[in-house]
Design a protein around this motif. Structure first.
Motif, PDB file in Angstrom:
ATOM      1  N   ALA A 177     -79.521  17.120  19.990  1.00 53.75           N
ATOM      2  CA  ALA A 177     -80.298  18.231  19.422  1.00 53.75           C
ATOM      3  C   ALA A 177     -81.672  17.732  19.005  1.00 53.75           C
ATOM      4  O   ALA A 177     -81.886  16.545  18.727  1.00 53.75           O
ATOM      5  N   ARG A 178     -82.601  18.673  18.931  1.00 56.09           N
ATOM      6  CA  ARG A 178     -83.964  18.324  18.531  1.00 56.09           C
ATOM      7  C   ARG A 178     -83.999  17.938  17.047  1.00 56.09           C
ATOM      8  O   ARG A 178     -83.266  18.482  16.231  1.00 56.09           O
ATOM      9  N   THR A 179     -84.865  16.989  16.734  1.00 58.55           N
ATOM     10  CA  THR A 179     -85.061  16.560  15.354  1.00 58.55           C
ATOM     11  C   THR A 179     -86.243  17.325  14.758  1.00 58.55           C
ATOM     12  O   THR A 179     -87.318  17.385  15.352  1.00 58.55           O
ATOM     13  N   HIS A 180     -86.024  17.892  13.562  1.00 57.64           N
ATOM     14  CA  HIS A 180     -87.084  18.652  12.892  1.00 57.64           C
ATOM     15  C   HIS A 180     -87.867  17.706  11.978  1.00 57.64           C
ATOM     16  O   HIS A 180     -87.328  17.190  10.991  1.00 57.64           O
ATOM     17  N   THR A 181     -89.113  17.504  12.293  1.00 54.99           N
ATOM     18  CA  THR A 181     -89.947  16.567  11.527  1.00 54.99           C
ATOM     19  C   THR A 181     -91.009  17.261  10.704  1.00 54.99           C
ATOM     20  O   THR A 181     -91.630  16.628   9.847  1.00 54.99           O
ATOM     21  N   GLY A 182     -91.275  18.535  10.939  1.00 55.39           N
ATOM     22  CA  GLY A 182     -92.338  19.208  10.221  1.00 55.39           C
ATOM     23  C   GLY A 182     -93.697  18.900  10.821  1.00 55.39           C
ATOM     24  O   GLY A 182     -93.837  18.093  11.751  1.00 55.39           O
TER      25      GLY A 182
END
Length: 598
Positions: A177-182
């Motif tokens: 899954a994609r990583t949410h980094t902001g």
């Protein structure tokens, strides 16, 4: 020393006098209010009973280590305003901590991709950066990706990959899954974290400064609780057509005080007895010296207001059961020594003195029973000595100890049924309780007579008569037609099914013998181990033997105390309450001012 008789009073007056009337009732402190209006549908609109906000604020400040020097004099100290300020501080600290934890987590998530300054959205022709943490074993999955990509960092487990695309890639573009980094770069996040930690330090300093008012808060808690009780009471008052009505239960001996106050304020009053279908709250009238017994009686189940007061019986039976389970005079002396060490601290209030008195009774009973069974830290005295001659029971005599436990169990349940019958006098159920009492005694006599080969005709007849009374009198159902006789018979048959329960309840008292024997056996075992080590090893054997003895008896003493409390109360709460107090009530909680407890 009984359950207080209550009257239901309704006070009616001008709506403008509502608050004055509630203040008067709170100062009098003898009315258990009955709500005359439904509570609000929204839970947040219901006023809590008790100063929960004040207690929460006090706990929040008391958790601070090394509080500031206490302010002793502050004439302008406003408890309500200060509690509101502390609650606001609690909220800000909680939000700041959440912000700090979020930033720390985000920094840990972003750091593997290094410190990226994200370009403006139009600089990438509408494209965006999408980040993935890809396990090293899936490296070949990148070769099948149609989007531009780059590996920004690696470690022994993961590849830190960025993809460039206008829209978010489909979920199956990579096997993770994609990583949410902001959108904020690492250095900005670190700056935010530093600012947040500085702000948190400032808030904690403000919290520390507030601790100087801890003593004042404790002194004003009673006033805060009184205001909270009054606000809760106001939600139970009926107000209509410029009139108000407040209703509640009042002990009979305090009715005149309420009437006098009502006449002085020009209020109308109605007085009612409890209806047959109405259950008043339960108020146990006991002197302050027995407040510990009241606490025990109300701990497991509130007795019904139509029942009886179990306080004295509970104190006596609990002390006896505890003594039989501990079964050692030496351990009783330890309990007494502990009470003497804390004698002053246990005498600072009426409630503590009551518990201290109960502790002394338990210690004396434990010592007395330990003398009767001849156990002193697991050592039996010489039969020729005075202590040896005072021994009348032997824990190893299984037949005698089992008989003693069963006799105590039968006696305990018989007393429960007799007291229940007295409380239910004038009703059919009282004869059912008497029937159970006769059946229990007859069952014991039948068992002993059959074991001794004696004539059992009388016990059998008594047992049959007792069970017949149970069958005929267990139902209070009104007879309005022939079918009701059938229902009464079914109720009686259902009551008779409790005979097996009575048999099991009597056998439950065998734990008095079993736990007492276990406590004594462990004490003897530790003594034998210690003596064996002393004889096997010269010199250090004495030290090791003493250690075994001290540790072993400390462990056994702790287990004995735990068993004595748990099982001593269990026999009262489960077996005794089942037969003597089957109905549950509601505790009497009057609208009253809260006084500071010293």
């Amino acid at each position: 020393m009984t359950v207080a008789q209550l009257k239901k009073l309704t006070l009616i007056g001008d709506a403008g006098d509502r608050r004055v009337t509630l203040d008067f009732l709170q100062a009098l402190g003898c009315m258990h209010l009955v709500p005359l209006v439904p509570l609000p549908d929204a839970p947040e609109e219901i006023t809590a009973r008790g100063a929960r906000d004040a207690y929460a604020a006090l706990r929040f400040l008391a958790e601070v280590g090394n509080p500031r020097r206490q302010v002793r004099r502050a004439p302008d100290f406003d408890m309500t305003r200060f509690v509101a300020e502390v609650q606001g501080l609690m909220h800000r600290i909680r939000e700041t901590r959440d912000r700090r934890d979020f930033l720390a987590h985000r920094i840990r998530e972003v750091r593997p991709w290094w410190d990226l300054d994200f370009p403006p959205h139009d600089a990438l022709a509408g494209h965006r950066l999408w980040f993935y943490r890809l396990p090293v074993k899936h490296r070949k999955a990148l070769d099948a990706v149609a989007y531009p990509w780059s590996i920004l960092g690696t470690d022994h487990r993961f590849l830190y990959v960025v993809l460039i695309a206008q829209e978010e890639p489909p979920d199956d573009v990579l096997p993770v899954a994609r990583t949410h980094t902001g959108a904020r770069p690492l250095h900005k996040l670190e700056e935010d974290l530093e600012d947040t930690e500085i702000a948190l330090e400032a808030l904690e300093a403000e919290r520390l400064a507030c601790t100087r008012y801890l003593d004042l808060m404790r002194k004003n808690l009673s006033e805060a609780e009184s205001r909270a009780e009054l606000a809760h009471a106001e939600q139970q008052v009926l107000e209509e057509d410029r009139l108000f009505a407040v209703q509640g239960w009042v002990p009979v001996d305090r009715v005149e005080a309420v009437l006098a106050g009502a006449r002085a304020r020009g209020l109308a009053v109605t007085i009612e007895d409890p209806r047959a279908d109405e259950l008043p709250p339960t108020l146990l009238e006991q002197p302050d010296t027995r407040s510990a017994g009241v606490d025990l009686a109300m701990f497991y189940q509130v007795p019904s207001a139509r029942g009886w007061d179990p306080t004295v019986m509970l104190l006596i039976s609990f002390a006896i059961f505890f003594a039989m389970i501990v079964a050692d005079a030496g351990y009783g002396l330890l309990i007494l020594a502990g009470l003497l060490l804390g004698w002053r601290s246990l005498g600072k209030s009426v409630a503590r003195r009551s518990w201290r008195r109960l502790g002394v009774i338990i210690a004396v009973c434990t010592i007395g029973y330990g003398v009767l069974v001849g156990s002193y830290f697991g050592v039996s005295p010489d039969p020729q000595t005075l202590l040896g001659q005072m021994q009348v029971l032997t824990l190893g005599d299984f037949d005698t100890m089992m008989l003693l436990s069963i006799v105590i169990g039968v006696l305990h349940l018989v007393i429960a049924n007799l007291l229940a019958a007295y409380a239910a006098r004038g009703r059919r159920r009282a004869y059912a309780n008497l029937g159970w009492a006769v059946a229990l005694v007859a069952g014991l006599m039948l068992w002993r007579g059959s074991m001794a080969g004696q004539d059992t005709g009388l016990p059998v007849a008594a047992l049959a008569g007792g069970l017949l009374a149970v069958f005929l009198c267990s139902s209070d159902r009104d007879i309005k037609g022939p079918v009701d006789w059938l229902w009464r018979a079914l109720d009686g048959a259902k009551a008779l099914s409790g005979a097996m329960g009575a048999f099991g309840d009597v056998l439950s008292y065998m734990r008095l013998f079993a736990l007492g024997l276990a406590s004594a056996s462990l004490a003897i075992t530790f003594n034998d181990l210690a003596v064996g080590v002393m004889h096997a090893m010269e010199g250090p054997g004495i030290l090791f033997g003493l250690l075994i003895m001290l540790v072993g008896h400390a462990l056994n003493f702790g287990l004995a105390l735990m068993s004595g409390v748990v099982h001593g109360l269990r026999l009262n709460y489960i077996e005794f309450y089942k037969w003597g107090l089957p109905d549950e009530g509601v505790a009497f909680r009057p609208l009253a001012r809260k006084e500071v407890q010293e």
